[in-house]
Write a protein that holds these residues in place. Structure first.
Motif, short mmCIF file in Angstrom:
data_model
loop_
_atom_site.label_atom_id
_atom_site.label_comp_id
_atom_site.label_asym_id
_atom_site.label_seq_id
_atom_site.Cartn_x
_atom_site.Cartn_y
_atom_site.Cartn_z
N LEU A 124 36.12 43.53 42.63
CA LEU A 124 35.06 44.29 41.47
C LEU A 124 34.63 43.04 40.53
CD1 LEU A 124 36.83 47.45 40.89
CD2 LEU A 124 34.48 47.27 41.97
N GLU A 125 33.29 42.93 40.07
CA GLU A 125 32.99 41.98 39.29
C GLU A 125 32.51 42.49 37.83
OE1 GLU A 125 30.42 39.26 40.96
OE2 GLU A 125 31.88 38.22 42.52
N GLY A 126 32.57 41.85 36.89
CA GLY A 126 32.09 42.14 35.42
C GLY A 126 32.30 41.19 34.60
N ARG A 142 34.09 48.86 35.89
CA ARG A 142 32.98 49.03 37.05
C ARG A 142 33.78 50.32 37.89
NH1 ARG A 142 28.55 46.84 39.49
NH2 ARG A 142 28.78 44.74 38.56
N ALA A 171 34.15 51.53 47.22
CA ALA A 171 33.91 51.70 45.80
C ALA A 171 34.59 52.62 45.25
CB ALA A 171 32.36 51.59 45.43
N TYR A 467 25.94 43.07 46.94
CA TYR A 467 24.71 43.97 46.09
C TYR A 467 24.63 45.05 46.82
CZ TYR A 467 23.01 39.02 44.97
OH TYR A 467 22.81 37.80 44.55
N ASP A 470 27.70 46.78 44.91
CA ASP A 470 27.40 47.31 43.57
C ASP A 470 26.49 48.38 43.41
OD1 ASP A 470 28.65 44.97 42.76
OD2 ASP A 470 27.10 43.67 42.04
N ASP A 471 25.66 48.70 44.34
CA ASP A 471 25.03 49.64 44.25
C ASP A 471 25.56 51.21 44.37
OD1 ASP A 471 22.48 48.32 44.16
OD2 ASP A 471 21.90 48.96 46.35
N THR A 473 28.34 51.77 42.64
CA THR A 473 29.24 51.67 41.31
C THR A 473 28.33 51.90 39.99
OG1 THR A 473 29.03 49.18 40.64
CG2 THR A 473 30.68 49.97 42.32
N ILE A 475 28.41 51.13 35.58
CA ILE A 475 28.98 50.34 34.57
C ILE A 475 29.21 51.02 33.43
CG2 ILE A 475 28.42 48.11 33.03
CD1 ILE A 475 28.76 47.67 36.13
#
Length: 484
Positions: A124-126, A142, A171, A467, A470-471, A473, A475
């Motif tokens: 998980l990135e942020g 996230r 996710a 990508y 991420d869709d 998840t 924020i």
């Protein structure tokens, strides 16, 4: 003597169930044109039950640490390998696909994709925590979006199911997925595999649910109050309907729709190599692929030679029975699709020329010959609209500017390819082609690490890659005071 039809069932909260009202629909093997199974025709009560199961399972699944979700996905991938022959048989019967090609071209990528998303669960990135206002620290979280309503298509029922459930589960979301009404068998088998893994590892089987049905079932799913997200792979019309339905309660929407991929062949191309690769990329899976290489634009100086070679390749391409290891593709998926492909050929303008194929093959099933059509103009129906069949069209262009204009001159924007030895030209074209993917001197390879998705009427959102993860998840900003 009538052979009894196999009975497929919904999978809801860990149980295989008939539709609540008992309604069913017949499932036809497109290689024979004969029914081999029945599947539930799910109605509101079935959708309610599946959504309730996914909603109840969500909090515990969401709160698992990523490493635990990874264990589940890795176990699912292992089980796919262990039960590969069952999956192959189900998909072949589902779609009439050649058994050898399902074994070599679908099982390995699916297993790899599940394992990729198992790893993504732990990446998980942020943005890093920091002080952006004096005396306060900001943190980015996230999180999963919630219950996901997913609708898979009939061209790749197994693989598209993987593209949907793997990132969603990784996710931390729970899933209700509906296969196409013409291809439910492999998705029902996947439910059995995933349910057994969830059970073995001590998780609620309501994390993953399958309901069979038609367009009305899909509409009920998208409009249901429980899902936070609707994801569909299908036609532009279906995507527009989903987007409209989801807008009523502002659901998040993920759409992978049609395509009309331009294949731009310049005069310096190795013709033999290009023809070989383009033929495979155009006819594989009977051309029933949104990225298929079915719209060729070739420079006028090599047009005749290229068309002749392409027609020869078409004549040597074989379609046929699922157990024939020499065939490249099987039948079209259903009677309606066969009718659609025939209609495009029947409506060809007078200036078009059928160089190869153009007709149904055999008197059983929905087979169509590998076809090449030349002499076409930019505004012809067959150039502008998605055929979704084993039909490659050819246009002749005179200069790069014209090729680019024609390539971009359709409503779809999913995939494209450029064939040239000129590096600068390849870079110019890849910059200006308005498509979500541009291949250079190849067409159709996909990898789990890279995104797949288009622009314009090909939809929005990405499958595969970080990508695609991420869709699924959302924020959240958390701010805390530093003064206690």
């Amino acid at each position: 003597m009538t052979t009894a039809l196999r009975r497929l069932r919904n999978y809801i909260d860990g149980e295989f169930r008939d539709a609540a009202d008992g309604r069913t629909t017949e499932v036809v093997n497109p290689a024979t044109g004969e029914a081999y199974a029945t599947a539930p025709l799910s109605a509101p009560a079935d959708v309610d039950a599946a959504m309730a199961a996914a909603e109840a399972a969500f909090p515990a699944w969401r709160d698992l640490i990523p490493a635990e979700r990874q264990k589940v996905l890795l176990k699912i991938a292992d089980r796919f390998e262990e039960r590969a022959e069952e999956l192959i048989a189900a998909e072949s019967e589902n779609c009439g696909k050649p058994i050898a090609l399902v074994r070599s071209e679908e099982i390995p990528p699916m297993v790899d994709q599940i394992r990729f998303f198992a790893g993504a669960a732990r990446m998980l990135e942020g943005r890093s925590a920091g002080e952006y206002m004096e005396g306060f620290t900001s943190i980015i979280r996230r999180e999963p979006v919630g219950v996901c309503a997913q609708v898979a298509p009939w061209n790749y029922p197994m693989m598209m199911a993987v593209w949907k459930f793997a990132p969603a589960l990784a996710a931390g979301n729970t899933v209700v997925i509906k296969p196409s009404d013409t291809t439910p068998a492999s998705t029902v088998l996947i439910a059995d595999i995933i349910g057994s893994v969830l059970d073995e590892l001590g998780h609620s089987r309501g994390v993953f649910n399958v309901i069979c049905g038609d367009r009305e079932t899909g509409r009920l799913m998208v409009e249901h109050k429980v899902p936070a997200m609707a994801s569909i792979t299908g036609s532009v019309r279906a995507g527009m309907q989903v987007a409209e339905s989801a807008s009523k309660d502002l659901k998040r929407v993920h759409l992978e729709l049609g395509g009309k991929a331009p294949v731009v062949v310049f005069e310096d191309t190795d013709i033999a190599k290009a023809v070989e690769d383009i033929s495979v990329a155009g006819y594989f899976n009977a051309g029933q692929d949104c990225t298929a290489a079915t719209r060729v634009l070739v420079h006028e100086s090599i047009h005749d030679e290229f068309v002749s070679a392409l027609a020869k390749a078409a004549s040597e391409t074989k379609t046929g029975a699922v157990d024939d290891e020499d065939v490249l593709y099987g039948p079209l998926n259903n009677a309606n699709q066969l009718k659609q492909v025939k209609g495009f050929i029947e409506r060809l303008p007078a200036h078009a020329k059928i160089e190869a194929g153009g007709e149904q093959v055999g008197d059983k099933g929905y087979f169509f010959a590998p076809t090449v059509v030349s002499g076409l103009k930019q505004d012809d129906e067959i150039v502008q609209q998605e055929v979704f069949g084993p039909v490659i069209t050819v246009q002749s262009f005179s200069e790069e500017k014209q090729a680019l204009e024609w390539a971009n001159g359709v409503e779809y924007a999913l995939a494209s390819s450029v064939w040239t030895k000129d590096h600068a030209r390849a870079m110019r074209m890849s910059k200006s082609l308005d498509f979500g993917c541009v291949w250079i001197n190849t067409h159709i390879p996909l990898v789990a690490e890279m995104p797949h998705g288009g622009f314009k009427k090909s939809g929005y959102g990405k499958d595969l890659s970080a990508y695609g993860f991420d869709d699924y998840t959302r924020i959240k900003h958390v701010m805390t005071s530093l003064d206690g």
